[in-house]
Write an enzyme that holds these catalytic residues in place. Structure first.
Site, PDB file in Angstrom:
ATOM      1  N   ASP A  36       0.737  -1.256   0.244  1.00 15.90           N
ATOM      2  CA  ASP A  36       0.039   0.011  -0.111  1.00 15.90           C
ATOM      3  C   ASP A  36       0.715   1.028   0.029  1.00 15.90           C
ATOM      4  OD1 ASP A  36      -2.796   1.025   0.366  1.00 15.90           O
ATOM      5  OD2 ASP A  36      -1.958   1.957   2.241  1.00 15.90           O
TER       6      ASP A  36
ATOM      7  N   GLU B  48       2.005  -0.216  -4.772  1.00 14.82           N
ATOM      8  CA  GLU B  48       1.073   0.766  -5.466  1.00 14.82           C
ATOM      9  C   GLU B  48       1.839   2.288  -5.264  1.00 14.82           C
ATOM     10  OE1 GLU B  48      -3.126   2.555  -3.921  1.00 14.82           O
ATOM     11  OE2 GLU B  48      -1.721   2.499  -2.395  1.00 14.82           O
TER      12      GLU B  48
END
Length: 541
Positions: free
Chosen positions: A202, A271
């Protein structure tokens, strides 16, 4: 064919959002045993791996992306035993398992933060990013939170501000402290030892901040609709060069890769969200010593034109070198692609053709649960929202709840997601007719198109591993070649509702595609593409 240690090259990764996948214990919230129970379904799609969104212990202020224990399962999702059983079931089906790692920040209820905020001189005093107020009591600099407002929150115990790039209940960890880095790597290894095959990272470019806390400059040109830009959020008005994507990030990614290299066949996908995301993707995946793959938000925008697709692909290819991309047209943070790109016109045909486009591009692919059903964005009222992001920006931005509603397994009131308990988000009435049980019986459904095309991709290494060369594009049409080991595959895509006829100088032999997919054909020296169709053809010369 890539060797087993590089199974991730060209892999298709199915993202499971556990809260909304399947509720096994009838409490209205999906769980890990629910994922295990539906493993046959996941395997039937023909994907290579599962990406599990966070299931760690959490107060759920941001639904698991605020972690209070990196090494345990939150009771609403089950237990470590349930996780081990999920891993075993996935591996038995030939599926790899990747889990979300939220390393940039923790929950403010994490024991690390509880100790850090006590004083300026405790053992974890500098495990988070603390700063004194300015002389007039204002925040240390102009950095902003993605979720709106200043990225600093006052803590009355320490009498200092702490940094939070997201919710104020998600304080940023201080990666400049080697003890923090070591502690986080230990949590990563905890899951490697339990048998996970990789990690989705993330906000992988947010880890480090500028030690001098310099102000971000203003962005010269703010254009609504461009990547990540919404004019109702002040975050869009800055050029984020000091609060994320810092050069120090590279060294950490190398340490992370060194750890994973000790566990063969494991992988990472990061990401990346920033103004220079494609260049950052290239930098983070080059050299075989950092991340294995990255994906950006470039295909998560409202621009579905083939002009945008080609520009995005050619931009990354120009700087990628030996790096490797991963692409996604949907996830748990953006409006569902069937609505965002389909605009609710010809939804079945558009869901199929955008799927086929995604699966023929160079790189690995992340598919978000429900895309294989062509689910539209759920329409929710304000009183049904639970997402703090959506609540803060309503009504201009309706948040992320509309893409997170539970999967409809059956066309009934509770969607077969749960037995009798009210689900944590409503079962969308517009999604129920697209339930799995309905589409299973329709050979021309979006579900069957996904399964069929994933089978085609698996059987053509040109699509999984080949180079890409673009030939022609306009707003709705794209053609390119995929080349691998002296074989070339011609790909032509028509995303419009009109017939397209293109001249072609190559000698082509069209592949026969399954009946659920609208196929183009070769007519002498031309290619004929019916509305919303794709042509795959072997190049013979």
């Amino acid at each position: 064919m890539a060797n087993n240690q590089e199974w991730w090259r060209g892999a298709v990764i199915y993202q499971v959002y556990p809260r909304s996948f399947f509720d096994s214990n009838n409490d209205g919230i999906g769980d890990l045993p629910g994922v295990t129970e539906k493993m046959d379904y996941i395997a039937s799609l023909g994907v290579d791996a599962i990406w599990l969104s966070p299931f760690f212990t959490s107060p759920m202020k941001d639904f698991g992306y605020d972690v209070s224990d990196y090494c345990d399962v939150d009771p609403i999702f089950g237990s470590l035993v349930d996780f081990d059983q999920l891993i075993e079931a996935a591996h038995r089906h030939g599926l790899k398992v990747m889990i979300d790692q939220v390393l940039n920040h923790s929950s403010d209820q994490h024991p690390w933060f509880a100790e850090s905020r006590k004083s300026h001189d405790n053992a974890k005093a500098d495990w988070y990013v603390w700063s004194d107020a300015n002389a007039d009591g204002t925040v240390p600099n102009n950095w902003l939170s993605v979720f709106g407002g200043p990225a600093w929150h006052w803590d009355s115990r320490r009498r200092q501000y702490y940094l939070h790039n997201f919710l104020d209940s998600q304080p940023d960890l201080n990666f400049h402290n080697p003890d923090v880095v070591n502690a986080l790597l230990e949590t990563v290894e905890f899951w490697l030892k339990r048998g996970v095959d990789g990690f989705r990272l993330d906000t992988a470019n947010y880890y480090y901040h500028d030690l001098e806390l310099r102000n971000n400059p203003p962005k010269e040109h703010v254009v609504e609709g461009s990547i990540g830009v919404r004019l109702d959020n002040p975050y869009a008005y800055q050029l984020h060069i000091y609060d994320k994507s810092r050069p120090e990030n590279i060294a950490f990614l190398k340490k992370l890769r060194h750890l994973l290299d000790q566990y063969p066949d494991t992988t990472t996908v990061g990401e990346v969200g920033c103004d220079f995301a494609l260049e950052t993707m290239a930098a983070y995946t080059q050299g075989n010593d950092k991340l294995h793959m990255c994906y950006s938000f470039d295909l998560l925008t409202h621009d579905s034109s083939m002009n945008h697709i080609r520009k995005t692909m050619e931009t990354i290819e120009a700087s990628l070198g030996d790096g490797w991309p991963c692409w996604s047209t949907g996830n748990h943070d953006v409006e569902r692609v069937a609505t965002r790109w389909g605009k609710n016109h010809n939804p079945v045909a558009k869901s199929k053709i955008y799927m086929a486009m995604l699966l023929t591009l160079r790189g690995s692919v992340c598919l978000y649960q429900g895309e294989e059903l062509g689910l539209p964005e759920a329409e929710l009222s304000f009183d049904q929202l639970v997402d703090p992001f959506g609540i803060a920006f309503w009504p201009e931005f309706k948040g992320r709840d509309g893409c997170r509603t539970p999967i409809p397994w059956k066309n009934e009131l509770l969607g077969g997601f749960t037995q009798s308990h009210q689900p944590w988000l409503p079962i969308a009435k517009e999604q129920r007719p697209l339930a799995v049980s309905v589409q299973e019986g329709n050979r021309h459904s979006v579900l069957h198109a996904y399964r069929d095309f994933l089978h085609v991709r698996r059987n053509h290494p040109e699509l999984r591993h080949g180079e890409i060369e673009f030939l022609y594009h306009n707003d709705t049409t794209l053609t390119f070649l995929r080349s691998y080991q002296n074989k070339r595959l011609y790909v032509a895509i028509n995303t419009s509702h009109q017939d397209i006829i293109l001249p072609v100088e190559l000698t082509l032999s069209a592949l026969t595609l399954p009946e659920a997919i609208q196929s183009g054909y070769v007519d002498g020296s031309t290619v004929v593409l019916p509305p919303f169709s794709i042509l795959l053809a072997a190049v013979l010369d």
